[in-house]
Write a protein that holds these residues in place. Structure first.
Motif, PDB file in Angstrom:
ATOM      1  N   TRP A  30       0.806  -1.216   0.000  1.00  0.00           N
ATOM      2  CA  TRP A  30       0.000   0.000   0.000  1.00  0.00           C
ATOM      3  C   TRP A  30       0.841   1.269   0.000  1.00  0.00           C
ATOM      4  O   TRP A  30       0.317   2.361   0.154  1.00  0.00           O
ATOM      5  N   ARG A  31       2.142   1.186  -0.199  1.00  0.00           N
ATOM      6  CA  ARG A  31       3.019   2.365  -0.116  1.00  0.00           C
ATOM      7  C   ARG A  31       2.625   3.472  -1.089  1.00  0.00           C
ATOM      8  O   ARG A  31       2.738   4.642  -0.769  1.00  0.00           O
ATOM      9  N   LYS A  32       2.121   3.111  -2.272  1.00  0.00           N
ATOM     10  CA  LYS A  32       1.742   4.135  -3.254  1.00  0.00           C
ATOM     11  C   LYS A  32       0.493   4.899  -2.825  1.00  0.00           C
ATOM     12  O   LYS A  32       0.276   6.021  -3.262  1.00  0.00           O
ATOM     13  N   LEU A  33      -0.324   4.307  -1.976  1.00  0.00           N
ATOM     14  CA  LEU A  33      -1.499   5.019  -1.477  1.00  0.00           C
ATOM     15  C   LEU A  33      -1.094   6.150  -0.545  1.00  0.00           C
ATOM     16  O   LEU A  33      -1.766   7.171  -0.457  1.00  0.00           O
ATOM     17  N   VAL A  34       0.013   5.972   0.132  1.00  0.00           N
ATOM     18  CA  VAL A  34       0.492   6.962   1.092  1.00  0.00           C
ATOM     19  C   VAL A  34       1.525   7.893   0.467  1.00  0.00           C
ATOM     20  O   VAL A  34       1.423   9.114   0.568  1.00  0.00           O
ATOM     21  N   CYS A  35       2.497   7.325  -0.209  1.00  0.00           N
ATOM     22  CA  CYS A  35       3.599   8.128  -0.749  1.00  0.00           C
ATOM     23  C   CYS A  35       3.170   9.020  -1.910  1.00  0.00           C
ATOM     24  O   CYS A  35       3.727  10.084  -2.100  1.00  0.00           O
ATOM     25  N   ASN A  36       2.220   8.609  -2.673  1.00  0.00           N
ATOM     26  CA  ASN A  36       1.759   9.396  -3.819  1.00  0.00           C
ATOM     27  C   ASN A  36       0.455  10.111  -3.526  1.00  0.00           C
ATOM     28  O   ASN A  36      -0.300  10.413  -4.432  1.00  0.00           O
ATOM     29  N   ASN A  37       0.190  10.388  -2.278  1.00  0.00           N
ATOM     30  CA  ASN A  37      -1.076  10.984  -1.890  1.00  0.00           C
ATOM     31  C   ASN A  37      -0.911  12.495  -1.742  1.00  0.00           C
ATOM     32  O   ASN A  37      -0.014  12.954  -1.043  1.00  0.00           O
ATOM     33  N   LEU A  38      -1.778  13.247  -2.397  1.00  0.00           N
ATOM     34  CA  LEU A  38      -1.720  14.703  -2.358  1.00  0.00           C
ATOM     35  C   LEU A  38      -2.606  15.292  -1.262  1.00  0.00           C
ATOM     36  O   LEU A  38      -2.805  16.512  -1.222  1.00  0.00           O
ATOM     37  N   GLY A  39      -3.115  14.456  -0.379  1.00  0.00           N
ATOM     38  CA  GLY A  39      -3.961  14.925   0.715  1.00  0.00           C
ATOM     39  C   GLY A  39      -3.145  15.631   1.785  1.00  0.00           C
ATOM     40  O   GLY A  39      -1.926  15.741   1.713  1.00  0.00           O
ATOM     41  N   CYS A  40      -3.833  16.112   2.787  1.00  0.00           N
ATOM     42  CA  CYS A  40      -3.185  16.804   3.904  1.00  0.00           C
ATOM     43  C   CYS A  40      -2.236  15.854   4.640  1.00  0.00           C
ATOM     44  O   CYS A  40      -2.538  14.669   4.778  1.00  0.00           O
ATOM     45  N   PRO A  41      -1.138  16.370   5.140  1.00  0.00           N
ATOM     46  CA  PRO A  41      -0.204  15.511   5.883  1.00  0.00           C
ATOM     47  C   PRO A  41      -0.836  14.780   7.062  1.00  0.00           C
ATOM     48  O   PRO A  41      -0.542  13.615   7.292  1.00  0.00           O
ATOM     49  N   LYS A  42      -1.745  15.447   7.783  1.00  0.00           N
ATOM     50  CA  LYS A  42      -2.364  14.769   8.931  1.00  0.00           C
ATOM     51  C   LYS A  42      -3.289  13.650   8.466  1.00  0.00           C
ATOM     52  O   LYS A  42      -3.424  12.636   9.156  1.00  0.00           O
ATOM     53  N   TRP A  43      -3.922  13.805   7.298  1.00  0.00           N
ATOM     54  CA  TRP A  43      -4.733  12.723   6.748  1.00  0.00           C
ATOM     55  C   TRP A  43      -3.845  11.525   6.412  1.00  0.00           C
ATOM     56  O   TRP A  43      -4.190  10.381   6.705  1.00  0.00           O
ATOM     57  N   ALA A 130      -7.376   7.953  -9.933  1.00  0.00           N
ATOM     58  CA  ALA A 130      -6.622   7.272  -8.881  1.00  0.00           C
ATOM     59  C   ALA A 130      -6.118   8.268  -7.837  1.00  0.00           C
ATOM     60  O   ALA A 130      -6.170   7.992  -6.634  1.00  0.00           O
ATOM     61  N   GLN A 131      -5.654   9.422  -8.282  1.00  0.00           N
ATOM     62  CA  GLN A 131      -5.185  10.445  -7.342  1.00  0.00           C
ATOM     63  C   GLN A 131      -6.323  10.942  -6.467  1.00  0.00           C
ATOM     64  O   GLN A 131      -6.163  11.090  -5.250  1.00  0.00           O
ATOM     65  N   ILE A 132      -7.477  11.180  -7.065  1.00  0.00           N
ATOM     66  CA  ILE A 132      -8.639  11.631  -6.292  1.00  0.00           C
ATOM     67  C   ILE A 132      -9.054  10.559  -5.297  1.00  0.00           C
ATOM     68  O   ILE A 132      -9.359  10.849  -4.135  1.00  0.00           O
ATOM     69  N   PHE A 133      -9.064   9.291  -5.723  1.00  0.00           N
ATOM     70  CA  PHE A 133      -9.435   8.205  -4.813  1.00  0.00           C
ATOM     71  C   PHE A 133      -8.503   8.180  -3.604  1.00  0.00           C
ATOM     72  O   PHE A 133      -8.965   8.050  -2.469  1.00  0.00           O
ATOM     73  N   ARG A 134      -7.204   8.301  -3.820  1.00  0.00           N
ATOM     74  CA  ARG A 134      -6.242   8.279  -2.710  1.00  0.00           C
ATOM     75  C   ARG A 134      -6.487   9.428  -1.733  1.00  0.00           C
ATOM     76  O   ARG A 134      -6.430   9.245  -0.514  1.00  0.00           O
ATOM     77  N   ILE A 135      -6.759  10.616  -2.275  1.00  0.00           N
ATOM     78  CA  ILE A 135      -7.033  11.770  -1.414  1.00  0.00           C
ATOM     79  C   ILE A 135      -8.317  11.551  -0.621  1.00  0.00           C
ATOM     80  O   ILE A 135      -8.369  11.790   0.589  1.00  0.00           O
TER      81      ILE A 135
END
Length: 173
Positions: A30-43, A130-135
């Motif tokens: 699942w590293r790409k869900l976290v490392c490539n995530n453009l969401g807030c750092p606390k999220w 995919a980017q929107i889903f991760r966020i």
């Protein structure tokens, strides 16, 4: 490699030394869900804790002898665990169902382990969807956890259809 080879600055093997010191670790799926995530750092931080199964849910706290109350504070019908809280609980399931529909993903919410596997398979790419889903995944996990904590520690309750107008900010709260 001899000591003379190490001290020869023209061929100093810094990469080899780094790899030797660091060691070899298996990469998590699942590293790409976290490392490539453009969401807030606390999220992303909370998503990382949940993906690592390190978040302190009531079932874990009971195993450590910290609490006897294992009831989910969101639905008050089941034992609070990671799989229940994300997304088997009625409260979080209603939120996740609406967000899946908003993203035009036609499926029902699943337990956390199944959601994580689905996301690894279907949302690890670089497409906008995919980017929107991760966020959205990171934000949903964060706000479900936040609602859970507000119900426990502040006795504040919101319905699953209420919106939160707080903004993502890097400032300390």
């Amino acid at each position: 490699m001899t000591i003379d080879d190490v001290w020869n600055l023209n061929s100093f093997p810094i990469k080899q030394i780094y790899q030797q010191l660091r060691g070899v670790f298996q990469k998590v799926t699942w590293r790409k869900l976290v490392c490539n995530n453009l969401g807030c750092p606390k999220w992303i931080f909370i998503l990382t804790l949940v993906a690592n199964e390190r978040i302190h849910t009531r079932d874990r706290l009971e195993k450590w002898g910290i609490t006897n109350d294992t009831e989910c504070p969101l639905c008050e019908n089941a034992v609070e665990s990671i799989d229940h809280l994300f997304f088997s609980c009625r409260f979080s399931q209603a939120i996740w169902r609406r967000l899946l529909k908003w993203q035009r993903i036609n499926r029902q919410p699943m337990q956390w382990s199944d959601e994580l596997n689905w996301a690894v398979t279907n949302a690890s790419g670089n497409s906008i969807a995919a980017q929107i889903f991760r966020i959205v995944l990171a934000g949903t996990v964060y706000f479900v956890w936040q609602e859970r904590n507000q119900r426990i520690f502040q006795a504040k309750h919101r319905a699953s259809n209420q919106t939160n107008h707080s903004r993502c900010s890097l400032s300390r709260e």
